[in-house]
Design a protein around this motif. Sequence first.
Motif, PDB file in Angstrom:
ATOM      1  N   PHE A  12      35.821  30.863  37.295  1.00 56.16           N
ATOM      2  CA  PHE A  12      36.524  31.865  38.094  1.00 56.16           C
ATOM      3  C   PHE A  12      37.926  31.351  38.375  1.00 56.16           C
ATOM      4  O   PHE A  12      38.104  30.175  38.700  1.00 56.16           O
ATOM      5  N   THR A  13      38.925  32.222  38.231  1.00 59.08           N
ATOM      6  CA  THR A  13      40.306  31.783  38.366  1.00 59.08           C
ATOM      7  C   THR A  13      41.182  32.855  39.003  1.00 59.08           C
ATOM      8  O   THR A  13      40.959  34.050  38.799  1.00 59.08           O
ATOM      9  N   ARG A  14      42.180  32.393  39.716  1.00 61.86           N
ATOM     10  CA  ARG A  14      43.191  33.288  40.263  1.00 61.86           C
ATOM     11  C   ARG A  14      44.405  33.372  39.344  1.00 61.86           C
ATOM     12  O   ARG A  14      45.328  34.126  39.602  1.00 61.86           O
ATOM     13  N   ASP A  15      44.418  32.571  38.270  1.00 64.13           N
ATOM     14  CA  ASP A  15      45.538  32.538  37.321  1.00 64.13           C
ATOM     15  C   ASP A  15      45.003  32.724  35.908  1.00 64.13           C
ATOM     16  O   ASP A  15      44.981  31.789  35.106  1.00 64.13           O
ATOM     17  N   GLY A  37      40.300  41.291  33.152  1.00 64.14           N
ATOM     18  CA  GLY A  37      39.822  40.205  34.000  1.00 64.14           C
ATOM     19  C   GLY A  37      38.862  39.249  33.337  1.00 64.14           C
ATOM     20  O   GLY A  37      38.227  38.445  34.019  1.00 64.14           O
ATOM     21  N   ALA A  52      38.687  36.558  36.109  1.00 65.13           N
ATOM     22  CA  ALA A  52      39.718  36.688  37.147  1.00 65.13           C
ATOM     23  C   ALA A  52      39.082  37.041  38.486  1.00 65.13           C
ATOM     24  O   ALA A  52      38.125  37.813  38.547  1.00 65.13           O
ATOM     25  N   THR A  53      39.623  36.449  39.548  1.00 66.45           N
ATOM     26  CA  THR A  53      39.164  36.768  40.893  1.00 66.45           C
ATOM     27  C   THR A  53      40.316  36.608  41.867  1.00 66.45           C
ATOM     28  O   THR A  53      41.201  35.785  41.662  1.00 66.45           O
ATOM     29  N   ASP A  54      40.302  37.403  42.900  1.00 63.31           N
ATOM     30  CA  ASP A  54      41.219  37.238  44.023  1.00 63.31           C
ATOM     31  C   ASP A  54      40.480  36.714  45.234  1.00 63.31           C
ATOM     32  O   ASP A  54      41.076  36.403  46.251  1.00 63.31           O
ATOM     33  N   GLU A  56      37.894  34.358  47.643  1.00 65.28           N
ATOM     34  CA  GLU A  56      37.638  32.946  47.909  1.00 65.28           C
ATOM     35  C   GLU A  56      36.526  32.484  46.969  1.00 65.28           C
ATOM     36  O   GLU A  56      35.662  33.262  46.590  1.00 65.28           O
ATOM     37  N   MET A  57      36.540  31.239  46.616  1.00 61.07           N
ATOM     38  CA  MET A  57      35.549  30.696  45.690  1.00 61.07           C
ATOM     39  C   MET A  57      34.271  30.342  46.433  1.00 61.07           C
ATOM     40  O   MET A  57      33.852  29.189  46.474  1.00 61.07           O
ATOM     41  N   PRO A  61      33.734  27.505  41.706  1.00 59.81           N
ATOM     42  CA  PRO A  61      34.600  28.010  40.643  1.00 59.81           C
ATOM     43  C   PRO A  61      33.923  28.117  39.276  1.00 59.81           C
ATOM     44  O   PRO A  61      34.483  28.697  38.376  1.00 59.81           O
TER      45      PRO A  61
END
Length: 114
Positions: A12-15, A37, A52-54, A56-57, A61
């Motif tokens: 899982f990533t925000r970037d 995503g 993709a995620t916005d 909180e982990m 992750p």
Amino acid sequence: MTAPTLRRAIIFTRDLAGMTRFYRDVIGLTVIETSKGWVDFEAGGTRIALHATDAEMGEGPIKLAFFAADVAVMRAMLVARGAASFGPVKSFGALQLCDGFDPDGNAVQLSNRP
């Protein structure tokens, strides 16, 4: 029924763009599937997927996803063996998923995604 096969590690990533460049251009993995995503890479005998995620982990992750042709049957077998943390099977068209956790709280998924 035999043990499930590790099919992919999901990160899982925000970037998503930066992580895609890293795993594709730096590590040298081949992209085999993309959707909104989601980027899936061939990584030898398994796959690495970026999700993709916005958020909180909360669950961590990384999630290990195991292939099961029949997710409901595999879930029932694992629950009978003591895997009490697996939730219900969720269907998204032909895709079936079931999420759970190992004893240390690491995310584990059963999926019929190839």
